[in-house]
Design an enzyme around this catalytic site. Structure first.
Site, PDB file in Angstrom:
ATOM      1  N   ASP A   1      76.201   4.612 -79.401  1.00 44.36           N
ATOM      2  CA  ASP A   1      75.608   5.736 -78.674  1.00 44.36           C
ATOM      3  C   ASP A   1      74.710   5.163 -77.579  1.00 44.36           C
ATOM      4  O   ASP A   1      73.720   4.490 -77.873  1.00 44.36           O
ATOM      5  CB  ASP A   1      74.796   6.590 -79.668  1.00 44.36           C
ATOM      6  CG  ASP A   1      74.147   7.790 -79.008  1.00 44.36           C
ATOM      7  OD1 ASP A   1      74.107   7.811 -77.767  1.00 44.36           O
ATOM      8  OD2 ASP A   1      73.684   8.697 -79.714  1.00 44.36           O
TER       9      ASP A   1
ATOM     10  N   THR B   1      75.723  10.143 -72.292  1.00 44.97           N
ATOM     11  CA  THR B   1      74.655   9.183 -71.943  1.00 44.97           C
ATOM     12  C   THR B   1      75.244   7.861 -71.457  1.00 44.97           C
ATOM     13  O   THR B   1      74.721   7.248 -70.537  1.00 44.97           O
ATOM     14  CB  THR B   1      73.746   8.917 -73.161  1.00 44.97           C
ATOM     15  OG1 THR B   1      74.570   8.693 -74.297  1.00 44.97           O
ATOM     16  CG2 THR B   1      72.848  10.077 -73.437  1.00 44.97           C
ATOM     17  N   THR B   2      76.360   7.427 -72.071  1.00 46.52           N
ATOM     18  CA  THR B   2      76.990   6.165 -71.653  1.00 46.52           C
ATOM     19  C   THR B   2      77.595   6.322 -70.255  1.00 46.52           C
ATOM     20  O   THR B   2      77.390   5.482 -69.377  1.00 46.52           O
ATOM     21  CB  THR B   2      78.088   5.754 -72.664  1.00 46.52           C
ATOM     22  OG1 THR B   2      77.539   5.822 -73.973  1.00 46.52           O
ATOM     23  CG2 THR B   2      78.577   4.359 -72.396  1.00 46.52           C
TER      24      THR B   2
ATOM     25  N   ASP C   1      75.683  14.733 -81.056  1.00 45.44           N
ATOM     26  CA  ASP C   1      76.496  14.861 -79.841  1.00 45.44           C
ATOM     27  C   ASP C   1      77.497  16.003 -79.989  1.00 45.44           C
ATOM     28  O   ASP C   1      77.690  16.803 -79.077  1.00 45.44           O
ATOM     29  CB  ASP C   1      77.258  13.549 -79.555  1.00 45.44           C
ATOM     30  CG  ASP C   1      76.339  12.485 -78.981  1.00 45.44           C
ATOM     31  OD1 ASP C   1      75.152  12.802 -78.784  1.00 45.44           O
ATOM     32  OD2 ASP C   1      76.781  11.355 -78.728  1.00 45.44           O
TER      33      ASP C   1
END
Length: 552
Positions: free
Chosen positions: A65, A98-99, A397
């Protein structure tokens, strides 16, 4: 004509030096951004690698994550800190992507490097980036996004699955999707045309090591890590009447400076009697409404327990404020601050079952079978704490994706298809952009290709060949084609069933481009240090570049 001593040429020289120093700082910021993006790059897609993080206390976190990794990393460079901040922003805003946002922001900075080296002014690059961002948002909202029917459960599961597929919990994708959708639909609230889905507050995740992951479920009610205060209290009640309190069921202790003067023996007895009478009055206020269960956020004295046990009432004390709010939403009770204000309408009657069960070594209170609860608890079971922590991160998520879809039911094809389609459209549009702005504008289109490229790299495919084939597909108008993250082949995302919510993509693009613009704007890093002036006591803040900051 020059002034005495040739002042003008010296001035020109100092301006050039400043410009060079500014460019140096910009290039350093770009390198810092790219370094952060490189750390995260292998965490994108279904074949993502895990990172093992060790904290100073010796604890270990294993995750892919992006946000969890960046939270643990310590970075000295201020531009690197800004990059980490955007992952947090993305997580708080939409809870997913987020990545992608870090990888994209790093690439946006990377493509700007060549223009700075060619002496192009940052303002021109920024203007081109702004223009490209506006066009991207317009394209996503008006042309490429597909509306979704919220009542179509199969499609909803498909979208959540494509989010969960890249995570550790992907092996139990069906279970995770069902849990996420059930939890989000439970806390869904619509008042006067306004939708509200507060997962953080009303969908609590309880992790209990032991059992198998398949035992995880969403309770139609609330679960707390509490036991009854008295062994004779009932632990299983059907259709309980529940009262929630925010006040102690014990006599008020005097403050530390309280003085009581006792003259004769009876005074002390009277003092104890007053305390008992107070507790009795408080308990009578509760017993009057004939509840079955009483939850209080404060303590319950032995005497109060005695009165409540006699009346056949179960009491649970020291409940967290957040848990109390969840119970209130689940069983329809109102939290009361004074027992003498208790009314019949404050009693919660929606719960179907109150029971206390032992899971592992601890006792848990369950309030389940609620009629239309607006709060729920997700019970996670698994082999160890580390596995449960990773599952919880993944589930958050999935919950956020489900929430985003219900709030804004529009979808985009996943697997890098959307980036490729937007990139193609921007390249076409760049032909109509005037002047030198055309090049940075086209570079944004080039930067978007980093997502499909990284997906192909992470599953070991031939990157150049795959991207060329994908470009060719998009050139012929197949805008939903992308990369299968499992095999690295190019496929139609409609058939594969990989979709992403529009709100996540919009936020990703906005955050990535805005961050790139922000870091390109910086042309100097100055450290502010506080120095105490020897003449006056008042400290003065001076901002001047130190040797270290200039070297950095």
């Amino acid at each position: 004509m020059y002034g005495p001593g040739g002042a003008a040429p010296i001035l020109v020289l100092s301006q050039n030096t400043k410009r060079d120093a500014g460019r140096k700082v910009q290039l350093e910021n770009i390198n810092a951004g790219k370094a952060i993006a490189d750390v995260i790059r292998t965490c994108l897609g279904p074949q993502a690698m895990l990172k093992m993080l060790m904290d100073p206390m010796g604890g270990i976190v294993m995750t892919n994550d992006g946000n969890a990794i960046l939270r643990e990393i310590t970075v000295q460079h201020p531009a690197g800190k800004s990059m980490i901040e955007i992952a947090r922003t993305q997580d708080e805003e939409v809870g997913d992507g987020t990545t992608s946002v870090i990888v994209l922001a790093g690439e946006m900075l990377g493509v700007a490097e060549q223009f700075l080296e060619q002496q192009m002014h940052p303002t021109i690059i920024i203007r081109a980036y702004r223009q490209a961002l506006e066009d991207m948002i317009r394209l996503l909202q008006d042309q490429i996004s597909v509306p979704l029917d919220v009542n179509n459960k199969e499609k909803l599961v498909e979208v959540v699955k494509s989010c969960v597929g890249t995570k550790f919990i992907g092996q139990w994708a069906d279970l995770a999707c069902t849990i996420a959708l059930d939890a989000v639909k439970t806390v869904y609230l619509e008042e006067s045309g306004r939708k509200e889905i507060d997962i953080k507050r009303y969908a609590k995740v309880e992790k209990v090591p032991g059992g198998s992951i398949e035992d995880s479920c969403v309770l139609s009610g609330v679960m707390l890590n509490k036991d009854v205060t008295h062994p004779k209290m009932r632990r299983y009640i059907k259709n309980p009447r529940i009262i929630l309190l925010d006040c102690p069921l014990e006599y008020k202790k005097g403050e530390s400076q309280t003085n009581v003067e006792i003259l004769k023996e009876e005074d002390f007895t009277r003092l104890l009697q007053l305390e008992e009478e107070y507790v009795q009055k408080v308990c009578e206020d509760i017993i009057r409404l004939k509840p079955d269960v009483v939850f209080t956020e404060k303590g319950v004295s032995d005497l109060a327990q005695h009165f409540l046990v006699k009346a056949g009432i179960t009491a649970i004390r020291r409940v967290r404020k957040t848990d109390n709010n969840r119970i209130a939403r689940a069983c329809g009770a109102t939290i009361v601050n004074r027992t003498d204000e208790l009314r019949e309408e404050d009693v919660g009657t929606k719960a179907g079952l109150f029971e206390i069960k032992k899971l592992g070594d601890e006792y848990f209170t369950f309030i389940t079978e609620c009629n239309d609860p607006k709060a729920c608890t997700i019970l996670l079971r698994g082999p160890s704490k580390d596995v449960l922590n990773e599952i919880e991160r993944n589930l958050q998520d999935a919950l956020n994706v489900a929430r985003n879809i219900l709030l804004e039911p529009k979808l985009l094809p996943g697997g890098g298809a959307i980036e490729m389609a937007v990139s193609q459209a921007l390249v076409e549009k760049s032909k109509s952009v005037q002047g030198v702005m055309q090049w940075p504008y086209k570079a944004v289109a080039q930067a978007l290709e980093v997502i499909p490229r990284t997906l192909a790299q992470n599953c070991g495919a031939n990157t150049i060949r795959t991207l060329t084939a994908l470009r060719a597909k998009h050139a012929t108008g197949c805008s939903t084609w992308g990369i299968n993250g499992e095999t690295g082949e190019i496929v139609d995302m409609k058939e594969l069933g990989v979709w992403e919510p529009l709100s996540v993509k919009l936020q990703t693009y906005k955050t990535a481009v805005e961050t790139a613009i922000l870091l390109l704007r910086i042309d100097d890093i100055v450290s502010g240090s506080k120095k105490k002036d020897k003449d006056s006591d008042a400290p003065k803040a001076t901002a001047q570049p130190t040797e270290e900051s200039l070297k950095e």
